[in-house]
Design an enzyme around this catalytic site. Structure first.
Site, PDB file in Angstrom:
ATOM      1  N   TRP A 180     -26.006  20.474  51.359  1.00 22.08           N
ATOM      2  CA  TRP A 180     -25.738  21.707  52.118  1.00 22.08           C
ATOM      3  C   TRP A 180     -26.478  22.892  51.516  1.00 22.08           C
ATOM      4  O   TRP A 180     -26.970  23.759  52.231  1.00 22.08           O
ATOM      5  CB  TRP A 180     -24.238  21.966  52.211  1.00 22.08           C
ATOM      6  CG  TRP A 180     -23.518  20.881  52.966  1.00 22.08           C
ATOM      7  CD1 TRP A 180     -22.531  20.070  52.481  1.00 22.08           C
ATOM      8  CD2 TRP A 180     -23.739  20.469  54.329  1.00 22.08           C
ATOM      9  NE1 TRP A 180     -22.135  19.194  53.454  1.00 22.08           N
ATOM     10  CE2 TRP A 180     -22.853  19.411  54.591  1.00 22.08           C
ATOM     11  CE3 TRP A 180     -24.604  20.894  55.335  1.00 22.08           C
ATOM     12  CZ2 TRP A 180     -22.804  18.765  55.833  1.00 22.08           C
ATOM     13  CZ3 TRP A 180     -24.563  20.261  56.578  1.00 22.08           C
ATOM     14  CH2 TRP A 180     -23.670  19.205  56.814  1.00 22.08           C
ATOM     15  N   ASP A 237     -21.002  29.398  49.884  1.00 18.65           N
ATOM     16  CA  ASP A 237     -20.467  28.514  50.926  1.00 18.65           C
ATOM     17  C   ASP A 237     -19.253  27.807  50.310  1.00 18.65           C
ATOM     18  O   ASP A 237     -19.406  26.961  49.434  1.00 18.65           O
ATOM     19  CB  ASP A 237     -21.552  27.503  51.328  1.00 18.65           C
ATOM     20  CG  ASP A 237     -21.060  26.458  52.318  1.00 18.65           C
ATOM     21  OD1 ASP A 237     -19.858  26.451  52.665  1.00 18.65           O
ATOM     22  OD2 ASP A 237     -21.895  25.629  52.753  1.00 18.65           O
ATOM     23  N   LYS A 276     -13.045  21.653  57.319  1.00 15.38           N
ATOM     24  CA  LYS A 276     -12.859  20.862  56.115  1.00 15.38           C
ATOM     25  C   LYS A 276     -11.410  20.990  55.615  1.00 15.38           C
ATOM     26  O   LYS A 276     -10.739  20.009  55.439  1.00 15.38           O
ATOM     27  CB  LYS A 276     -13.847  21.295  55.026  1.00 15.38           C
ATOM     28  CG  LYS A 276     -15.306  21.250  55.464  1.00 15.38           C
ATOM     29  CD  LYS A 276     -15.804  19.835  55.738  1.00 15.38           C
ATOM     30  CE  LYS A 276     -17.027  19.759  56.624  1.00 15.38           C
ATOM     31  NZ  LYS A 276     -18.270  20.248  56.071  1.00 15.38           N
TER      32      LYS A 276
HETATM   33  C1  LIG Z   1     -19.624  20.460  56.421  1.00 22.29           C
HETATM   34  C2  LIG Z   1     -20.303  21.478  55.618  1.00 22.29           C
HETATM   35  C3  LIG Z   1     -21.287  22.311  56.170  1.00 22.29           C
HETATM   36  C4  LIG Z   1     -21.793  22.170  57.598  1.00 22.29           C
HETATM   37  O1  LIG Z   1     -20.820  22.528  58.504  1.00 22.29           O
HETATM   38  P1  LIG Z   1     -21.120  22.565  60.084  1.00 22.29           P
HETATM   39  O2  LIG Z   1     -19.933  23.339  60.583  1.00 22.29           O
HETATM   40  O3  LIG Z   1     -21.155  21.158  60.556  1.00 22.29           O
HETATM   41  O4  LIG Z   1     -22.393  23.272  60.301  1.00 22.29           O
HETATM   42  C5  LIG Z   1     -21.843  23.280  55.362  1.00 22.29           C
HETATM   43  N1  LIG Z   1     -21.454  23.437  54.076  1.00 22.29           N
HETATM   44  C6  LIG Z   1     -20.516  22.647  53.516  1.00 22.29           C
HETATM   45  C7  LIG Z   1     -20.138  22.855  52.089  1.00 22.29           C
HETATM   46  C8  LIG Z   1     -19.914  21.649  54.268  1.00 22.29           C
HETATM   47  O5  LIG Z   1     -18.982  20.858  53.704  1.00 22.29           O
END
Ligand SMILES: *Cc1c(COP(=O)(O)O)cnc(C)c1O
Length: 360
Positions: free
Chosen positions: A101, A171, A195
């Site tokens: 990511w 993030d 998540k």
């Molecule tokens: C799942 C995830 C993403 C991507 O998320 P989307 O909503 O599918 O774009 C980005 N960063 C992290 C840390 C993730 O776990």
């Protein structure tokens, strides 16, 4: 059929109490005669839903008044672009590469300016967090970017990098609300809620007010300007109404459980059950160095792909779903978010023990 133990990395398990409440309110939300899905986002009833959600989140994280909370759409992946669009004033940003990511965010930033790799753990398949105590940070860097909990590789920054005064952008998708954090350490943090917090379709951005300006990169779409969403209190256009409503219920659930200190304690106890087993197992082993392990995502392997596949199939048949590792790394991964009960992890470990005995 009853509910299974769902170890999915995302979309992931939600608290049963929340799902039951939402089911009870599905046809008629608190006497309005309609579902939350059917109501105007400009209605008084919905206004209370979104305002309460924001307030509960502010209470949980102790968000200071000079930070805005935005409820957005487009996936965490869209934020990979909106971060440079909104924050790359000098067109130069530093990225710490700790997994898939972070790499995707880095690649996206390169479209808009100079993105520099400040540190990386690619040399050992992202199984650790690099030392970020004394990075070489150029004077004109706009921000330092991290992916705080690496969903795929199962690592977590237990200590934030020393950004030498630059803005930290993080993030936190897969560790959001798993433990208390100090919001003031960040210029901006954000999470895709699927998540640990809610249904796919909502992104939560928490951003310091002084970073919200009209001075964004040329051609930035209106919908990607954070200031527009902040000025309109996340109601510039139709927000992901139903998803925000579920997030609000999850915030209330966490509050009722005792808040983020209690969540942290629960998550530590839960993860310990699995890590302690992995550390003594002769068949299974964790893939992350102990000091950088995530409380949320636990990857492990047997070292034999065919045996991994056999384990995943046997676990599924026994009611433990979604244990297959990410398609880029293989093996297994148990995601044990807030809503996974300790009992689920204990039962998984008992099943792993039995599998190990049978394959000794
Ligand atoms: C799942 C995830 C993403 C991507 O998320 P989307 O909503 O599918 O774009 C980005 N960063 C992290 C840390 C993730 O776990």
């Amino acid at each position: 059929m009853g509910r299974i133990y769902n170890f999915s990395a995302g979309p992931a398990v939600l608290p049963e109490e929340v799902l039951q409440e939402a089911a009870a309110e599905m046809m008629d939300y608190q006497g309005c005669g309609m579902s939350v899905m059917e109501m105007s986002h400009r209605s008084k009833v919905y206004d209370k839903i979104i305002k309460d959600a924001e307030q509960d989140l502010r209470d949980l994280l102790n968000i200071p008044d000079n930070y805005k909370v935005l409820f957005l759409q487009g996936g965490a992946s869209l934020i990979f672009a909106s971060v440079p669009m909104n924050l790359m004033k000098n067109r130069k940003a530093g990225y710490i590469l700790t997994g898939q990511w972070a790499k995707k965010a880095f690649a996206e930033a390169k479209i808009y300016g100079e993105a520099i790799e400040l540190a990386s753990s690619a040399d050992k398949t992202f199984s650790y967090i690099p030392d970020c105590s004394d990075l070489d940070i150029p004077e004109d860097l706009d921000y330092v970017y991290i992916c705080e909990n690496n969903t795929i590789y199962g690592t977590k920054f237990h200590k934030l990098p020393n950004t030498k005064g630059k803005i930290l952008v993080s993030d936190v998708s897969s560790c959001f609300l798993s433990e208390p954090i100090d919001v003031t350490k960040y210029g901006m943090l954000y999470a895709g809620v699927q998540k640990n917090v809610g249904p796919a379709g909502v992104q939560i951005v928490i951003i310091r007010e002084d970073l919200l300006t009209d001075d964004v990169l040329p051609y930035t779409p209106t919908m990607m300007k954070y200031k527009i969403h902040a000025d309109n209190e996340s109601l510039y256009n139709t927000p992901p109404c139903y998803g925000i409503y579920i997030c609000g219920k999850v915030f209330k659930w966490i509050k009722a459980m005792g808040g983020l200190e209690v969540m942290k304690k629960r998550n530590e106890e839960k993860a310990k059950v699995l890590y302690d087993f992995l550390d003594q197992s002769k068949l299974f082993k964790g893939t992350v160095v102990p000091e950088d392990r995530s409380l949320m995502n636990v990857p492990f392997v047997t070292g034999d792909e065919a045996l991994d596949a056999e384990f995943i199939a046997a676990a599924k048949a026994a009611g433990f779903e979604n244990l297959k590792g990410h398609r880029t790394v293989g093996g297994m991964r148990a995601s044990i978010y807030n809503a996974m009960p300790k009992e689920g992890v204990e039962k998984l470990v008992a099943f792993m023990k039995k599998f190990e005995e049978e394959h000794a």
